[in-house]
Design a protein around this motif. Structure first.
Motif, PDB file in Angstrom:
ATOM      1  N   SER A  48      38.909 -36.502  21.731  1.00  0.00           N
ATOM      2  CA  SER A  48      39.851 -37.449  21.130  1.00  0.00           C
ATOM      3  C   SER A  48      39.380 -37.759  19.713  1.00  0.00           C
ATOM      4  CB  SER A  48      39.904 -38.752  21.931  1.00  0.00           C
ATOM      5  OG  SER A  48      40.392 -38.520  23.218  1.00  0.00           O
ATOM      6  N   GLU A  49      40.333 -37.804  18.785  1.00  0.00           N
ATOM      7  CA  GLU A  49      40.015 -38.121  17.397  1.00  0.00           C
ATOM      8  C   GLU A  49      40.950 -39.220  16.907  1.00  0.00           C
ATOM      9  OE1 GLU A  49      40.384 -34.417  15.273  1.00  0.00           O
ATOM     10  OE2 GLU A  49      38.519 -33.630  16.109  1.00  0.00           O
ATOM     11  N   ASP A  50      40.391 -40.226  16.224  1.00  0.00           N
ATOM     12  CA  ASP A  50      41.188 -41.309  15.662  1.00  0.00           C
ATOM     13  C   ASP A  50      41.949 -40.819  14.440  1.00  0.00           C
ATOM     14  OD1 ASP A  50      40.184 -43.087  17.543  1.00  0.00           O
ATOM     15  OD2 ASP A  50      38.542 -43.724  16.250  1.00  0.00           O
ATOM     16  N   ARG A  51      43.193 -41.225  14.329  1.00  0.00           N
ATOM     17  CA  ARG A  51      44.040 -40.851  13.197  1.00  0.00           C
ATOM     18  C   ARG A  51      44.927 -42.035  12.819  1.00  0.00           C
ATOM     19  NH1 ARG A  51      40.877 -37.352  13.052  1.00  0.00           N
ATOM     20  NH2 ARG A  51      41.213 -35.115  13.096  1.00  0.00           N
ATOM     21  N   VAL A  52      45.576 -41.909  11.673  1.00  0.00           N
ATOM     22  CA  VAL A  52      46.555 -42.883  11.200  1.00  0.00           C
ATOM     23  C   VAL A  52      47.885 -42.143  11.099  1.00  0.00           C
ATOM     24  CG1 VAL A  52      47.189 -44.445   9.332  1.00  0.00           C
ATOM     25  CG2 VAL A  52      44.768 -44.087   9.880  1.00  0.00           C
ATOM     26  N   LEU A  53      48.945 -42.737  11.642  1.00  0.00           N
ATOM     27  CA  LEU A  53      50.271 -42.131  11.624  1.00  0.00           C
ATOM     28  C   LEU A  53      51.172 -42.902  10.669  1.00  0.00           C
ATOM     29  CD1 LEU A  53      52.556 -40.267  12.741  1.00  0.00           C
ATOM     30  CD2 LEU A  53      52.855 -41.976  14.563  1.00  0.00           C
ATOM     31  N   VAL A  54      51.793 -42.163   9.749  1.00  0.00           N
ATOM     32  CA  VAL A  54      52.778 -42.722   8.837  1.00  0.00           C
ATOM     33  C   VAL A  54      54.136 -42.144   9.230  1.00  0.00           C
ATOM     34  CG1 VAL A  54      53.580 -42.818   6.445  1.00  0.00           C
ATOM     35  CG2 VAL A  54      51.120 -42.919   6.940  1.00  0.00           C
ATOM     36  N   MET A  55      55.139 -43.019   9.367  1.00  0.00           N
ATOM     37  CA  MET A  55      56.507 -42.574   9.645  1.00  0.00           C
ATOM     38  C   MET A  55      57.408 -43.173   8.578  1.00  0.00           C
ATOM     39  SD  MET A  55      56.709 -43.070  13.775  1.00  0.00           S
ATOM     40  CE  MET A  55      56.068 -44.741  13.735  1.00  0.00           C
ATOM     41  N   GLY A  56      58.146 -42.314   7.880  1.00  0.00           N
ATOM     42  CA  GLY A  56      59.025 -42.798   6.827  1.00  0.00           C
ATOM     43  C   GLY A  56      60.408 -42.182   6.907  1.00  0.00           C
ATOM     44  N   LYS A  57      61.435 -43.008   6.727  1.00  0.00           N
ATOM     45  CA  LYS A  57      62.822 -42.528   6.757  1.00  0.00           C
ATOM     46  C   LYS A  57      63.208 -41.954   5.401  1.00  0.00           C
ATOM     47  CE  LYS A  57      64.308 -46.470   8.053  1.00  0.00           C
ATOM     48  NZ  LYS A  57      65.072 -47.652   8.420  1.00  0.00           N
TER      49      LYS A  57
END
Length: 104
Positions: A48-57
């Motif tokens: 398991s690896e920590d990540r940051v998720l960005v979601m943009g319209k």
């Protein structure tokens, strides 16, 4: 319309990407999730690896511009970038997105 997903290792990079893409009207706005876990196989073991998720319209036709801009910012550490189609959206919000993102 699409929802851009950017997955990065660094929260500060996520903030920078959102600020630049929003100011350049390549995305309308974004949601940033700090606590995302990517599960994958590495050297025969599941990790398991920590990540940051960005979601943009944004508009689908802006994807290539977003890809080029992110590649220019992170030539040696390109985050994961893909899009998901938005098949249904409130009409007023969709109109606002069209009017407030870059012209194509």
């Amino acid at each position: 319309m699409i929802l851009i997903h950017l997955i990065t290792k660094n929260f500060d990079d996520a903030i920078e990407m959102v600020d630049i893409l929003t100011k350049e009207k390549l995305i309308l706005n974004a949601v940033i999730s700090k606590e995302v876990i990517v599960r994958k196989e590495k050297e025969g073991k599941m990790v398991s690896e920590d990540r940051v998720l960005v979601m943009g319209k944004t508009k689908g036709l802006l994807f290539d511009s977003i890809d080029k801009r992110i590649r220019a910012l992170y030539p040696n550490n390109m985050p994961v970038l893909y899009s998901v189609p938005i098949t249904h959206m409130d009409w007023e919000q969709a109109d606002y997105l069209v009017k407030h993102t870059a012209r194509v």
